[in-house]
Design an enzyme around this catalytic site. Structure first.
Site, PDB file in Angstrom:
ATOM      1  N   ASP A  97       0.814  -1.210   0.000  1.00  0.00           N
ATOM      2  CA  ASP A  97       0.000   0.000   0.000  1.00  0.00           C
ATOM      3  C   ASP A  97       0.849   1.262   0.000  1.00  0.00           C
ATOM      4  O   ASP A  97       0.345   2.357  -0.277  1.00  0.00           O
ATOM      5  CB  ASP A  97      -0.963   0.013   1.190  1.00  0.00           C
ATOM      6  CG  ASP A  97      -0.265  -0.071   2.550  1.00  0.00           C
ATOM      7  OD1 ASP A  97       0.976  -0.170   2.602  1.00  0.00           O
ATOM      8  OD2 ASP A  97      -0.983  -0.061   3.566  1.00  0.00           O
ATOM      9  N   GLU A  98       2.133   1.143   0.278  1.00  0.00           N
ATOM     10  CA  GLU A  98       2.982   2.326   0.377  1.00  0.00           C
ATOM     11  C   GLU A  98       3.165   3.043  -0.956  1.00  0.00           C
ATOM     12  O   GLU A  98       3.578   4.205  -0.985  1.00  0.00           O
ATOM     13  CB  GLU A  98       4.339   1.966   0.986  1.00  0.00           C
ATOM     14  CG  GLU A  98       4.214   1.437   2.406  1.00  0.00           C
ATOM     15  CD  GLU A  98       5.533   1.400   3.151  1.00  0.00           C
ATOM     16  OE1 GLU A  98       6.372   2.292   2.924  1.00  0.00           O
ATOM     17  OE2 GLU A  98       5.717   0.480   3.970  1.00  0.00           O
TER      18      GLU A  98
END
Length: 352
Positions: A134-135
């Site tokens: 998700d980064e």
């Protein structure tokens, strides 16, 4: 039928391999370079198991990848292998560029060559499953909605930038060459076999040793937490039924601040392994924040639930209790992974 799994001796990869072979007789070939976070002890229970083959090697070595594809004829390649620690990417970004970008490119090209030579039935069934993070989406404010699959990429660290680049490569190889790909972007994982430089295992290990529990900044950075076995089950679901070319976000629906996480770990240790000196919370120490520290991540995991019927089985309360108990039950594993290099890294990184 066989799966080729890259990075299968790492934290998430090894949990996937173990989980897969608990419920399936389909063989797995694990390719792992055994860098600092790759640990063959994670797969020790599979020693002598004919369903599992381990190969030590680098995903950037095209000849090796070609050989494995030709020899084992897998129906899918599941790509976990990555340099993954943000702090390490800040102090040494080069390894992240090589493994996460060049390595993914090498796997895509080898897969394209292999896939192109398959018969029509096998060609239609082949999958390249890229495991991402998700980064890549950047940072959220408190008011922002969670990351959906359509969120613009805004990576803020060398690590997340390298993963974003690998995601784009996977997408391009699908749209340009027709390679049947799947991409999953997960939130923060936790659970057994987690290398003890990451937040949760570091807090457990340091607390038991009576060492400081270092928390960056004010401790209010928020992450969504996903128990690693839930991640493994989500990957199975996507591999089985995910639409080719699609991205699926995998989250635990557990947004918590770092400080909340550390307090929870301390409270569990106070219950399960009480210290005569008092609560482990006494060891909490706030240290200088790291550069570019994203404030909040949150995953919108409705797409994978809607299309594939997947939801996490663990709440944070059940998952974190299992995690703490695992570390209490496996002190020998912790001792063996704590090399001198690891201790030096922690001392350098977490200075008050």
């Amino acid at each position: 039928m066989t799966l080729l799994v890259t990075g299968g001796a790492g934290f998430i990869g090894s949990n996937f391999v173990l989980d897969w072979l608990k419920s399936s007789d389909e063989p797995i070939v694990t390719l792992d370079a055994l860098t600092y976070a790759g640990n063959l002890e994670n797969l020790a229970s599979l020693q002598g198991d004919a369903r599992h083959t381990f190969v030590k090697g680098d995903i950037c070595e095209r000849a090796l990848v070609d050989q494995l594809l030709s020899q084992h004829r897998p129906r899918a390649l599941i790509h976990f292998a990555a340099e993954s620690h943000v702090d390490r990417s800040i102090s040494g970004p080069g390894a992240f560029m090589r493994t996460n970008i060049e390595g993914t490119y090498t796997l895509l090209e080898a897969s394209r060559a292999y896939w192109s030579g398959l018969g029509d039935v096998d060609k239609a069934a082949w999958r390249f499953h890229h495991v991402s993070t998700d980064e890549v989406y950047g940072s959220l404010s408190e008011q922002d909605p969670p990351f959906a699959e359509t969120k613009t990429y805004e990576p803020n660290s060398p690590y997340s930038a390298s993963k974003a680049a690998s995601d784009h490569l996977v997408r391009a190889w699908h749209h340009t060459y027709g390679l049947p790909v799947l991409t999953t972007n997960c939130s923060n994982n936790y659970g057994p076999y987690h290398f003890p430089e990451k937040l949760i295992p570091l807090m457990i290990v340091n607390a038991l040793a009576g060492k400081a529990l270092p928390i960056y900044g004010d401790g209010k950075n928020v992450r969504d937490w996903l128990f690693v076995s839930d991640h493994a089950s989500a990957i199975r679901a996507v591999l089985q039924g995910g639409r080719v070319g699609e991205t699926y976000n995998i989250g635990g629906w557990n947004e918590m601040s770092n400080l909340e996480i550390v307090h929870t770990v301390c409270e569990l240790l106070d219950e399960l392994r009480p210290d005569a000196a008092g609560s482990y919370k006494r060891l909490i120490t706030f240290v200088k924040d790291r550069p570019g520290h994203d404030r909040r991540y949150a995953i919108d995991a409705r797409k994978i639930e809607r299309e594939l019927g997947w939801r996490p089985a663990e709440t944070f309360a059940t998952g974190i209790r299992k995690t703490v108990q695992w570390y209490l039950d496996h002190p020998e594993w912790v001792v063996r992974v704590q090399s001198g290099a690891y201790r030096d890294w922690v001392a350098q990184q977490y200075q008050a």
